[in-house]
Design a protein around this motif. Structure first.
Motif, PDB file in Angstrom:
ATOM      1  N   LEU A  39       0.808  -1.215   0.000  1.00 37.49           N
ATOM      2  CA  LEU A  39       0.000   0.000   0.000  1.00 37.49           C
ATOM      3  C   LEU A  39       0.844   1.270   0.000  1.00 37.49           C
ATOM      4  CD1 LEU A  39      -2.716  -1.067   2.608  1.00 37.49           C
ATOM      5  CD2 LEU A  39      -2.921  -1.084   0.120  1.00 37.49           C
ATOM      6  N   GLN A  40       2.163   1.110   0.259  1.00 35.95           N
ATOM      7  CA  GLN A  40       3.082   2.249   0.305  1.00 35.95           C
ATOM      8  C   GLN A  40       2.625   3.289   1.323  1.00 35.95           C
ATOM      9  OE1 GLN A  40       6.180   2.606  -1.703  1.00 35.95           O
ATOM     10  NE2 GLN A  40       5.660   0.426  -1.543  1.00 35.95           N
ATOM     11  N   ILE A  41       2.366   2.811   2.548  1.00 38.25           N
ATOM     12  CA  ILE A  41       1.931   3.704   3.621  1.00 38.25           C
ATOM     13  C   ILE A  41       2.827   3.499   4.834  1.00 38.25           C
ATOM     14  CG2 ILE A  41      -0.473   3.807   2.857  1.00 38.25           C
ATOM     15  CD1 ILE A  41      -1.156   1.699   4.903  1.00 38.25           C
ATOM     16  N   SER A  42       2.730   4.392   5.812  1.00 36.96           N
ATOM     17  CA  SER A  42       3.542   4.315   7.022  1.00 36.96           C
ATOM     18  C   SER A  42       2.849   3.462   8.080  1.00 36.96           C
ATOM     19  CB  SER A  42       3.796   5.718   7.575  1.00 36.96           C
ATOM     20  OG  SER A  42       2.578   6.297   8.036  1.00 36.96           O
ATOM     21  N   ASN A  43       3.579   3.176   9.166  1.00 36.46           N
ATOM     22  CA  ASN A  43       2.996   2.439  10.291  1.00 36.46           C
ATOM     23  C   ASN A  43       1.817   3.198  10.876  1.00 36.46           C
ATOM     24  OD1 ASN A  43       5.004   0.106  10.785  1.00 36.46           O
ATOM     25  ND2 ASN A  43       6.352   1.880  10.698  1.00 36.46           N
ATOM     26  N   SER A  44       1.952   4.517  11.000  1.00 36.96           N
ATOM     27  CA  SER A  44       0.879   5.341  11.562  1.00 36.96           C
ATOM     28  C   SER A  44      -0.354   5.317  10.672  1.00 36.96           C
ATOM     29  CB  SER A  44       1.353   6.786  11.741  1.00 36.96           C
ATOM     30  OG  SER A  44       2.443   6.845  12.634  1.00 36.96           O
ATOM     31  N   GLU A  45      -0.138   5.374   9.356  1.00 38.26           N
ATOM     32  CA  GLU A  45      -1.267   5.372   8.423  1.00 38.26           C
ATOM     33  C   GLU A  45      -1.990   4.032   8.426  1.00 38.26           C
ATOM     34  OE1 GLU A  45       0.307   8.637   5.112  1.00 38.26           O
ATOM     35  OE2 GLU A  45       0.959   6.544   4.999  1.00 38.26           O
ATOM     36  N   LEU A  46      -1.234   2.939   8.570  1.00 34.36           N
ATOM     37  CA  LEU A  46      -1.867   1.623   8.666  1.00 34.36           C
ATOM     38  C   LEU A  46      -2.684   1.522   9.953  1.00 34.36           C
ATOM     39  CD1 LEU A  46      -2.352  -1.186   7.551  1.00 34.36           C
ATOM     40  CD2 LEU A  46      -0.187  -1.920   8.567  1.00 34.36           C
ATOM     41  N   ALA A 232      -1.609  -4.537  21.176  1.00 33.98           N
ATOM     42  CA  ALA A 232      -0.153  -4.349  21.207  1.00 33.98           C
ATOM     43  C   ALA A 232       0.561  -5.678  20.959  1.00 33.98           C
ATOM     44  CB  ALA A 232       0.261  -3.758  22.553  1.00 33.98           C
ATOM     45  N   PHE A 233      -0.020  -6.754  21.467  1.00 28.96           N
ATOM     46  CA  PHE A 233       0.592  -8.080  21.333  1.00 28.96           C
ATOM     47  C   PHE A 233       0.608  -8.546  19.878  1.00 28.96           C
ATOM     48  CE2 PHE A 233       0.415 -12.799  21.808  1.00 28.96           C
ATOM     49  CZ  PHE A 233       1.647 -12.957  22.438  1.00 28.96           C
ATOM     50  N   GLU A 234      -0.335  -8.065  19.061  1.00 30.26           N
ATOM     51  CA  GLU A 234      -0.372  -8.439  17.646  1.00 30.26           C
ATOM     52  C   GLU A 234       0.887  -7.991  16.904  1.00 30.26           C
ATOM     53  OE1 GLU A 234      -3.946  -6.786  16.092  1.00 30.26           O
ATOM     54  OE2 GLU A 234      -5.253  -8.293  17.031  1.00 30.26           O
ATOM     55  N   TYR A 235       1.575  -6.988  17.454  1.00 24.70           N
ATOM     56  CA  TYR A 235       2.791  -6.486  16.805  1.00 24.70           C
ATOM     57  C   TYR A 235       3.966  -7.447  16.967  1.00 24.70           C
ATOM     58  CZ  TYR A 235       0.634  -2.044  15.669  1.00 24.70           C
ATOM     59  OH  TYR A 235      -0.182  -1.079  15.112  1.00 24.70           O
ATOM     60  N   THR A 236       3.769  -8.546  17.685  1.00 24.34           N
ATOM     61  CA  THR A 236       4.836  -9.548  17.774  1.00 24.34           C
ATOM     62  C   THR A 236       5.097 -10.195  16.417  1.00 24.34           C
ATOM     63  OG1 THR A 236       3.178 -11.186  18.516  1.00 24.34           O
ATOM     64  CG2 THR A 236       4.484 -10.078  20.215  1.00 24.34           C
ATOM     65  N   THR A 237       4.121 -10.110  15.490  1.00 22.03           N
ATOM     66  CA  THR A 237       4.356 -10.614  14.134  1.00 22.03           C
ATOM     67  C   THR A 237       5.493  -9.843  13.479  1.00 22.03           C
ATOM     68  OG1 THR A 237       2.011 -11.169  13.883  1.00 22.03           O
ATOM     69  CG2 THR A 237       3.333 -11.070  11.874  1.00 22.03           C
ATOM     70  N   HIS A 362      -4.071   0.975  17.707  1.00 22.57           N
ATOM     71  CA  HIS A 362      -3.340   0.715  16.461  1.00 22.57           C
ATOM     72  C   HIS A 362      -2.574   1.959  16.025  1.00 22.57           C
ATOM     73  CE1 HIS A 362      -5.591  -3.057  15.845  1.00 22.57           C
ATOM     74  NE2 HIS A 362      -6.633  -2.390  16.297  1.00 22.57           N
ATOM     75  N   LEU A 363      -3.238   3.107  16.137  1.00 21.80           N
ATOM     76  CA  LEU A 363      -2.609   4.374  15.749  1.00 21.80           C
ATOM     77  C   LEU A 363      -1.446   4.705  16.679  1.00 21.80           C
ATOM     78  CD1 LEU A 363      -2.759   6.753  13.811  1.00 21.80           C
ATOM     79  CD2 LEU A 363      -4.381   7.848  15.370  1.00 21.80           C
ATOM     80  N   TRP A 364      -1.639   4.461  17.967  1.00 25.33           N
ATOM     81  CA  TRP A 364      -0.598   4.737  18.957  1.00 25.33           C
ATOM     82  C   TRP A 364       0.631   3.866  18.707  1.00 25.33           C
ATOM     83  CZ3 TRP A 364      -0.568   2.898  24.709  1.00 25.33           C
ATOM     84  CH2 TRP A 364       0.487   3.519  25.380  1.00 25.33           C
ATOM     85  N   CYS A 365       0.419   2.577  18.525  1.00 16.30           N
ATOM     86  CA  CYS A 365       1.546   1.672  18.287  1.00 16.30           C
ATOM     87  C   CYS A 365       2.261   2.001  16.973  1.00 16.30           C
ATOM     88  CB  CYS A 365       1.061   0.221  18.270  1.00 16.30           C
ATOM     89  SG  CYS A 365       0.535  -0.415  19.882  1.00 16.30           S
ATOM     90  N   GLY A 366       1.483   2.360  15.947  1.00 14.71           N
ATOM     91  CA  GLY A 366       2.087   2.765  14.685  1.00 14.71           C
ATOM     92  C   GLY A 366       2.941   4.009  14.857  1.00 14.71           C
ATOM     93  N   GLU A 375      14.128  -0.819  16.720  1.00 19.30           N
ATOM     94  CA  GLU A 375      14.596  -1.400  17.985  1.00 19.30           C
ATOM     95  C   GLU A 375      13.944  -0.746  19.195  1.00 19.30           C
ATOM     96  OE1 GLU A 375      18.772  -1.771  18.377  1.00 19.30           O
ATOM     97  OE2 GLU A 375      19.038  -2.855  16.480  1.00 19.30           O
ATOM     98  N   ASP A 376      14.060   0.575  19.306  1.00 21.73           N
ATOM     99  CA  ASP A 376      13.462   1.272  20.451  1.00 21.73           C
ATOM    100  C   ASP A 376      11.937   1.202  20.395  1.00 21.73           C
ATOM    101  OD1 ASP A 376      15.932   1.928  21.413  1.00 21.73           O
ATOM    102  OD2 ASP A 376      15.955   3.950  20.557  1.00 21.73           O
ATOM    103  N   GLY A 377      11.383   1.264  19.180  1.00 23.04           N
ATOM    104  CA  GLY A 377       9.929   1.220  19.030  1.00 23.04           C
ATOM    105  C   GLY A 377       9.343  -0.089  19.527  1.00 23.04           C
ATOM    106  N   PHE A 378       9.935  -1.200  19.132  1.00 23.34           N
ATOM    107  CA  PHE A 378       9.404  -2.488  19.566  1.00 23.34           C
ATOM    108  C   PHE A 378       9.632  -2.723  21.055  1.00 23.34           C
ATOM    109  CE2 PHE A 378       9.299  -3.684  15.020  1.00 23.34           C
ATOM    110  CZ  PHE A 378       8.021  -4.205  14.985  1.00 23.34           C
TER     111      PHE A 378
END
Length: 420
Positions: A39-46, A232-237, A362-366, A375-378
């Motif tokens: 989709l060529q979008i950022s983490n925040s946009e997703l 938040a746990f879904e981001y373990t993927t 979702h927006l916050w984690c993005g 690294e720091d984000g995760f």
């Protein structure tokens, strides 16, 4: 006998539909990296797309739930699936961000109409059976159905991985699934005039009554904190692919077990134990305490490929425990003496209040990932998991205390004057 076989087949198709209806709106749980790339979008946009979906759902859930209760059930079920199929066909074109926002808003409309109709359909088709077993079977098989479709979509992605946008083929697959299920339900599901549903139509007064119940607010807070942790746990993927360094296909397999198979084990097991303990909140508090420990362990374990096995084990055990906690959500209504006749209405209100983290998490984690880097984000997202695990634990302890006071005939201070 012919009717029984048709009834069973219809029940099977209905549950299969419920197992796939939410797969595309929450596609990022398995295909996070591929969505960003295609989709060529950022983490925040997703994350924002999921927030749009959740916000629209929260706004329209109650009025659409009341409306769906008054429409032809067969047409609502098949129509919702047709709508999902059409939206997914457009999604497969990989449109620009503005169109994606509109699509996710319309996904919310389709699913808001589908879910209460699904619950009502299960109750109708299982009217000659034990309702508990029917709903238990539906919950388990929804996980199996979700696993099957996810495994197929992962194989499709792997097959077309050299294509410019391989995710397009996954969305085409889901388009076919939704339209096929919609057509099948349209043919098999009994027409409204041939069935009698013993469900009372929900009214605005019912919702007002439920809103005054402290028990409903406590259960909503229980779900709010637990679901925040789940998001938040879904981001373990992505953690497994971007930090640990495994392939997208491997991470997808782990995510499928995490989101589906673990639920088949965790929820029924916790339910059986809760029945033996005669207290859903007691088993929930024990499991939530274990979640806190596992979240802290996931936070401190070195993020290297050599630690893949223990990290994977922690993720899957955490998911199994988490589904056990989720399995006590609605059984807590009985423990807190929510009237049986208000169960359906209470469920709708709890869903609106408890699942509001979909709007902002979702927006916050993005934003965390975009602002702090990988690294720091995760690390911060793992900290968020631990934080909400602890908050969930505290809420459940409060719920247990509330139940204990009510059982002993005491009236908690915050409840006085709220219930007429």
């Amino acid at each position: 006998m012919k009717y029984v076989h048709k009834n069973n087949l219809t029940l099977f198709i209905l549950i299969l539909s419920a197992g796939t209806a939410y797969k595309v709106p929450y596609l990022k749980a398995v295909f996070y990296d591929e969505l960003i790339n295609s989709l060529q979008i950022s983490n925040s946009e997703l994350g924002m797309l999921t927030s749009v979906y959740a916000t629209i759902k929260m706004i329209i859930y109650i009025p659409c739930g009341i409306l769906a209760d008054r429409l032809n059930l067969r047409k609502v079920l098949s129509g919702s699936l047709y709508m999902l199929g059409i939206l997914t066909a457009v999604y497969a074109l990989m449109p620009e961000l503005f169109i994606l926002r509109i699509l996710h808003g319309l996904y919310a409309v389709a699913n808001v109409f589908f879910w209460p109709s699904f619950i009502k359909g299960i109750r109708i088709l299982g009217e000659e059976r034990n309702q508990g077993k029917v709903f238990g079977f539906s919950e388990g098989f929804r996980g199996i159905a979700g696993s099957i479709t996810t495994f197929i979509s992962l194989r499709i992605l792997d097959t077309f991985v050299t294509a410019q946008k391989p995710l397009t083929f996954v969305l085409i697959f889901y388009t076919f699934v939704y339209i096929s299920l919609g057509a099948t339900l349209g043919c098999l599901f009994p027409d409204k005039k041939n069935i009698q549903a013993d469900m009372k139509a929900q009214s605005l007064q019912s919702y007002i009554t439920v809103f005054k119940m402290p028990a409903i607010w406590m259960i909503s807070l229980f779900i709010f904190t637990t679901y925040s942790m789940q998001i938040a746990f879904e981001y373990t993927t992505s953690y497994l692919t971007q930090i640990i360094g495994i392939s997208m296909f491997g991470a997808g397999i782990i995510a499928t077990f995490r989101d589906n198979i673990c639920g088949i084990v965790g929820s029924p097991t916790a339910g059986v134990i809760a029945d033996r303990m005669h207290s859903p909140s007691r088993i929930a508090s024990i499991l939530a305490g274990i979640e806190v420990l596992l979240a802290l362990l996931l936070l401190i374990i070195p993020a290297y490929i050599s630690f893949l096995v223990p990290i994977t084990i922690i993720v899957l055990v955490f998911a199994t425990i988490h589904y056990g906690v989720r399995g006590t959500y609605y059984s807590s209504m009985t423990e807190l003496n929510v009237p049986v006749e208000l169960t359906a209405t209470g469920t709708a209100v709890v869903a609106v209040l408890g699942y509001t983290p979909d709007i902002f998490m979702h927006l916050w984690c993005g934003n965390i990932l975009d602002s702090y880097g990988k690294e720091d984000g995760f690390k911060k997202i793992l900290l968020v998991i631990a934080l909400f695990a602890f908050l969930s634990f505290l809420v459940i302890l409060g719920l247990r205390s509330y139940h204990k006071k009510r059982r002993q005939g005491e009236t908690p201070l915050f409840e006085k004057g709220l219930i007429s």
